[in-house]
Design an enzyme around this catalytic site. Sequence first.
Site, PDB file in Angstrom:
ATOM      1  N   LYS A  46       0.831  -1.429  -0.041  1.00  0.00           N
ATOM      2  CA  LYS A  46       0.065  -0.115  -0.122  1.00  0.00           C
ATOM      3  C   LYS A  46       0.841   1.422  -0.110  1.00  0.00           C
ATOM      4  O   LYS A  46       0.301   2.407  -0.133  1.00  0.00           O
ATOM      5  CB  LYS A  46      -0.899   0.088   1.181  1.00  0.00           C
ATOM      6  CG  LYS A  46      -1.929  -1.198   1.257  1.00  0.00           C
ATOM      7  CD  LYS A  46      -2.888  -1.315  -0.336  1.00  0.00           C
ATOM      8  CE  LYS A  46      -3.537  -0.230  -0.340  1.00  0.00           C
ATOM      9  NZ  LYS A  46      -4.787  -0.714  -1.649  1.00  0.00           N
ATOM     10  N   SER A 263      -3.136 -12.627   3.134  1.00  0.00           N
ATOM     11  CA  SER A 263      -3.558 -12.763   1.694  1.00  0.00           C
ATOM     12  C   SER A 263      -2.561 -13.265   0.697  1.00  0.00           C
ATOM     13  O   SER A 263      -3.056 -13.725  -0.431  1.00  0.00           O
ATOM     14  CB  SER A 263      -3.655 -11.148   1.298  1.00  0.00           C
ATOM     15  OG  SER A 263      -2.461 -10.493   1.193  1.00  0.00           O
TER      16      SER A 263
HETATM   17  C1  LIG Z   1      -2.811  -7.481   3.087  1.00  0.00           C
HETATM   18  C2  LIG Z   1      -3.273  -6.964   1.851  1.00  0.00           C
HETATM   19  N1  LIG Z   1      -3.412  -7.843   0.821  1.00  0.00           N
HETATM   20  C3  LIG Z   1      -4.161  -7.603  -0.321  1.00  0.00           C
HETATM   21  C4  LIG Z   1      -4.572  -6.188  -0.544  1.00  0.00           C
HETATM   22  C5  LIG Z   1      -5.240  -5.898  -1.759  1.00  0.00           C
HETATM   23  O1  LIG Z   1      -4.608  -4.969  -2.567  1.00  0.00           O
HETATM   24  P1  LIG Z   1      -5.367  -3.883  -3.385  1.00  0.00           P
HETATM   25  O2  LIG Z   1      -5.912  -2.871  -2.485  1.00  0.00           O
HETATM   26  O3  LIG Z   1      -4.187  -3.359  -4.282  1.00  0.00           O
HETATM   27  O4  LIG Z   1      -6.330  -4.586  -4.316  1.00  0.00           O
HETATM   28  C6  LIG Z   1      -4.328  -5.256   0.479  1.00  0.00           C
HETATM   29  C7  LIG Z   1      -4.838  -4.129   0.372  1.00  0.00           C
HETATM   30  O5  LIG Z   1      -5.193  -3.204   1.317  1.00  0.00           O
HETATM   31  C8  LIG Z   1      -3.657  -5.743   1.883  1.00  0.00           C
HETATM   32  O6  LIG Z   1      -3.562  -4.801   2.782  1.00  0.00           O
END
Ligand SMILES: Cc1ncc(COP(=O)(O)O)c(C=O)c1O
Length: 303
Positions: A46, A263
């Site tokens: 981010k 994630s």
């Molecule tokens: C830990 C984590 N994984 C995945 C994402 C997903 O990314 P995006 O917001 O670019 O879709 C985020 C976004 O906040 C995140 O904090």
Amino acid sequence: MPAGGRTITELVGNTPLLRIHLFEERFPDVEVYAKAEWFNPGGSVKDRAALAMIEDGERRGLLTHDRVIVDSTSGNTGIAYALLGAAKGYRVRLVMPSNVSDERKQLVAAYGAEVVFSDGMEGSDGAIRMVREMIAAEPDCYFYPDQYNNPANALAHYNGTGREILQQTGGRVTHFVAGLGTTGSFVGTARRLKEHDPTIQAIAVQPDDAFHGLEGLKHLPTSIVPGIWDPALADENLGAPTEPSYVLARRLARSEGILVGHSCGAVLWAIEKLAATIERGVVVTIFPDGGDRYLSTGLYRRA
Ligand SMILES: Cc1ncc(COP(=O)(O)O)c(C=O)c1O
């Protein structure tokens, strides 16, 4: 290197591309790589979006030093705003539900951001409502990046992540896999890769259920769909289950010494599914953050 050293904002992006060996034995002709986004100074992907939105606001004259950067995030974006605000001399005010983890509150406060608490029972929607009320009451006081609807979020990945993946793989990438939160990283990166080679397949990963434990990801069918989301870019959509994603994150830590967040387990789950359907390929994913941020959630407590 310029005399006097580098500034922290210059360290955003250009993250390493790691080779992942987890599935190699079963699928020897499928090469897997991951962008290690915890190498960003705020510890997550981010930083890229937050920096791009802040600099876009500066260019447009919407963000000036008499304005406060405001948003309703307790996650990685809040940490990125807090860090970048401190580095660039902006005040940052973050609205969080009162029940977010103590780790989160302490981290953003450490960077000097002001934390305002919304009703914990109302969750993230309550925090969003409070931000909107604050802006409506004093519209000239704030800069609201609005990451779900700000094209600069996806552009950070079009100009950064996607370009870097093409460079780091020498253009050999055949498949791109990423999770969806605001959708910025998937949309911007997939757009850049497909512009380079329209045969590159993009696989979007969401939690398989509205009630999930994959922090950072959104279950789009039951969420407000981000304005920057472009479903036409996804050649395939996969729903990752929580527990099997955790298991893969743990396996990665133990077998390769790579400690990742929830994630990342979900994208690994999707890559394993993908690898079983393709005979060969060069698969690239994004690992949004590291696992030390989630120790208190118990992600690594079990074998
Ligand atoms: C830990 C984590 N994984 C995945 C994402 C997903 O990314 P995006 O917001 O670019 O879709 C985020 C976004 O906040 C995140 O904090």
